[in-house]
Design an enzyme around this catalytic site. Structure first.
Site, mmCIF file in Angstrom:
data_model
loop_
_atom_site.group_PDB
_atom_site.id
_atom_site.type_symbol
_atom_site.label_atom_id
_atom_site.label_comp_id
_atom_site.label_asym_id
_atom_site.label_seq_id
_atom_site.Cartn_x
_atom_site.Cartn_y
_atom_site.Cartn_z
ATOM 1 N N SER A 159 0.861 -1.199 0.000
ATOM 2 C CA SER A 159 0.000 0.000 0.000
ATOM 3 C C SER A 159 0.885 1.232 0.000
ATOM 4 O O SER A 159 2.000 1.213 0.544
ATOM 5 C CB SER A 159 -0.877 0.024 1.243
ATOM 6 O OG SER A 159 -1.473 1.300 1.398
ATOM 7 N N TYR A 173 -3.165 -0.385 9.814
ATOM 8 C CA TYR A 173 -3.026 -0.742 8.396
ATOM 9 C C TYR A 173 -1.595 -0.491 7.912
ATOM 10 O O TYR A 173 -0.993 -1.345 7.245
ATOM 11 C CB TYR A 173 -4.028 0.074 7.581
ATOM 12 C CG TYR A 173 -4.122 -0.299 6.118
ATOM 13 C CD1 TYR A 173 -4.632 -1.537 5.712
ATOM 14 C CD2 TYR A 173 -3.720 0.597 5.124
ATOM 15 C CE1 TYR A 173 -4.726 -1.862 4.366
ATOM 16 C CE2 TYR A 173 -3.817 0.278 3.779
ATOM 17 C CZ TYR A 173 -4.321 -0.952 3.404
ATOM 18 O OH TYR A 173 -4.415 -1.273 2.064
HETATM 19 N N1 LIG Z 1 -8.276 -0.135 -3.027
HETATM 20 C C1 LIG Z 1 -7.280 0.607 -2.578
HETATM 21 O O1 LIG Z 1 -7.338 1.844 -2.571
HETATM 22 C C2 LIG Z 1 -6.013 -0.044 -2.100
HETATM 23 C C3 LIG Z 1 -4.905 0.780 -1.883
HETATM 24 C C4 LIG Z 1 -3.711 0.211 -1.428
HETATM 25 C C5 LIG Z 1 -3.636 -1.147 -1.225
HETATM 26 N N2 LIG Z 1 -4.730 -1.927 -1.442
HETATM 27 C C6 LIG Z 1 -4.582 -3.364 -1.193
HETATM 28 O O2 LIG Z 1 -4.938 -4.079 -2.363
HETATM 29 C C7 LIG Z 1 -5.436 -5.364 -1.996
HETATM 30 C C8 LIG Z 1 -6.787 -5.562 -2.673
HETATM 31 O O3 LIG Z 1 -7.640 -4.517 -2.257
HETATM 32 P P1 LIG Z 1 -9.046 -4.203 -2.980
HETATM 33 O O4 LIG Z 1 -9.200 -2.728 -2.895
HETATM 34 O O5 LIG Z 1 -9.140 -4.895 -4.276
HETATM 35 O O6 LIG Z 1 -10.030 -4.851 -1.899
HETATM 36 P P2 LIG Z 1 -11.532 -5.397 -2.016
HETATM 37 O O7 LIG Z 1 -12.229 -4.748 -3.166
HETATM 38 O O8 LIG Z 1 -12.100 -5.231 -0.648
HETATM 39 O O9 LIG Z 1 -11.330 -6.949 -2.342
HETATM 40 C C9 LIG Z 1 -10.702 -7.724 -1.357
HETATM 41 C C10 LIG Z 1 -10.489 -9.118 -1.873
HETATM 42 O O10 LIG Z 1 -9.788 -9.833 -0.849
HETATM 43 C C11 LIG Z 1 -10.577 -10.945 -0.433
HETATM 44 N N3 LIG Z 1 -10.405 -11.166 0.979
HETATM 45 C C12 LIG Z 1 -10.686 -10.332 2.008
HETATM 46 N N4 LIG Z 1 -10.402 -10.922 3.186
HETATM 47 C C13 LIG Z 1 -9.922 -12.148 2.882
HETATM 48 C C14 LIG Z 1 -9.471 -13.245 3.650
HETATM 49 N N5 LIG Z 1 -9.463 -13.207 4.994
HETATM 50 N N6 LIG Z 1 -9.062 -14.366 3.020
HETATM 51 C C15 LIG Z 1 -9.087 -14.446 1.660
HETATM 52 N N7 LIG Z 1 -9.520 -13.441 0.877
HETATM 53 C C16 LIG Z 1 -9.929 -12.323 1.484
HETATM 54 C C17 LIG Z 1 -11.995 -10.615 -0.808
HETATM 55 O O11 LIG Z 1 -12.730 -11.820 -0.955
HETATM 56 P P3 LIG Z 1 -14.342 -11.939 -0.727
HETATM 57 O O12 LIG Z 1 -14.975 -11.474 -2.008
HETATM 58 O O13 LIG Z 1 -14.558 -13.368 -0.455
HETATM 59 O O14 LIG Z 1 -14.680 -11.064 0.424
HETATM 60 C C18 LIG Z 1 -11.769 -9.869 -2.132
HETATM 61 O O15 LIG Z 1 -11.565 -10.779 -3.185
HETATM 62 C C19 LIG Z 1 -5.493 -5.385 -0.470
HETATM 63 O O16 LIG Z 1 -4.338 -6.019 0.029
HETATM 64 C C20 LIG Z 1 -5.478 -3.916 -0.107
HETATM 65 O O17 LIG Z 1 -4.956 -3.694 1.181
HETATM 66 C C21 LIG Z 1 -5.916 -1.413 -1.884
#
Ligand SMILES: NC(=O)c1ccc[n+]([C@@H]2O[C@H](COP(=O)([O-])OP(=O)(O)OC[C@H]3O[C@@H](n4cnc5c(N)ncnc54)[C@H](OP(=O)(O)O)[C@@H]3O)[C@@H](O)[C@H]2O)c1
Length: 262
Positions: A159, A173
């Protein structure tokens, strides 16, 4: 004749093979049912990989990703594997290898964000965030390392808050995501002699369920980037795809953050 760069040679190769640079490779994307993980699974499949995705609640969404990958002519499987559970986090690697015949690329994407003032965070919050964002990544990487052979790739989604925390509320976080930078560099050193690379991608604000571009804090986040906007999941996925084929890149941090860290 047009040329492309081969996944293992790093030198110009003919494009007569149109199956993609990841043809014959197997990738596991944790948290691949939605958001950045789903976009990454599809991108890797477009580059030729067969793909496993994990989910915890999003069974239907994960199965939709599987159908989309199959529509590209690749094999795919959806696995319910909670990254917070030690056995399931590591076990997803073995299940992928059994279903698809090996493991070449691990994308540690599953993550959760718990933000808020320090004095409001509970022990349960600390344990859950560290279990999913750190312990699960460690265990999946450990299992993958024991499975992978030369050419293996471990790519972790960190992140922008591992690099720069722009305001209060990010203690837990940012702690979890910073730990992944240390893990990545140490993996690079340990696995380099075996020809396995480890890199980390730091997204900035990306429009997903976790952080919608029309959410209450979105305007402030967009304003903190040099480009003045949210990124898309595809923009992160394209960097992951690059790292899946790059040969001479390891232990590196890639900001895909619109200039958040600039
Ligand atoms: N979006 C941002 O702005 C942002 C910025 C920096 C970093 N990130 C990082 O990017 C990554 C993806 O984020 P995103 O924004 O795509 O998140 P998201 O839209 O909330 O999607 C999260 C994904 O992770 C899965 N997940 C959550 N908890 C889990 C667990 N305990 N075991 C297995 N799978 C799990 C969810 O599965 P289900 O569908 O089954 O719930 C979903 O497929 C994360 O590591 C996040 O910290 C995101």
């Amino acid at each position: 004749m047009t040329t492309t760069y081969g996944p293992t040679t790093g030198t110009a190769a003919s494009t007569t093979d149109t199956r993609g640079p990841l043809h014959g490779k197997v990738a596991l994307v944790t948290g691949g049912s939605r958001g950045i993980g789903a976009a990454t699974a599809l991108r890797l499949a477009r580059e030729g990989a067969d793909v496993a995705v994990t989910h915890v609640n999003g069974k239907e969404a994960a199965e939709e990703v599987v159908r989309a990958v199959e529509a590209l002519g690749r094999r795919a499987v959806a696995l319910r594997a909670d990254s917070a559970d030690a056995d399931e986090a590591a076990g997803a690697v073995e299940r992928t290898a059994e279903a698809l015949g090996g493991l070449d690329v691990l994308v540690n994407n599953a993550g959760i964000g718990v933000l808020g003032p320090l004095d409001g965070l509970t022990l349960g919050d600390v344990d859950r965030v560290l279990a999913v964002n750190v312990r699960g990544v460690f265990l999946a990487s450990q299992a993958a390392a024991s499975r992978m052979t030369e050419g293996g790739r471990i790519i972790t989604i960190g992140s922008c808050m591992a690099q720069r925390v722009p305001g209060p509320g990010g203690t837990l976080y940012a702690t979890s995501k910073s730990a992944l930078t240390g893990l990545t560099k140490a993996l690079a050193r340990e696995l380099g002699p075996r020809g396995i690379t480890a890199n980390i991608v730091h997204p900035g604000p990306v429009d997903t369920d976790m952080n919608p571009a029309d959410g209450p804090y979105a305007a402030g986040q967009a304003a903190m980037t040099a480009l003045g906007r949210f990124g898309t999941a595809d923009e992160v996925a394209s960097t992951v795809a690059y790292l899946a084929v790059a040969d001479y890149v390891t232990g590196a941090e890639f900001a895909v953050d619109g200039g958040h860290a600039a």
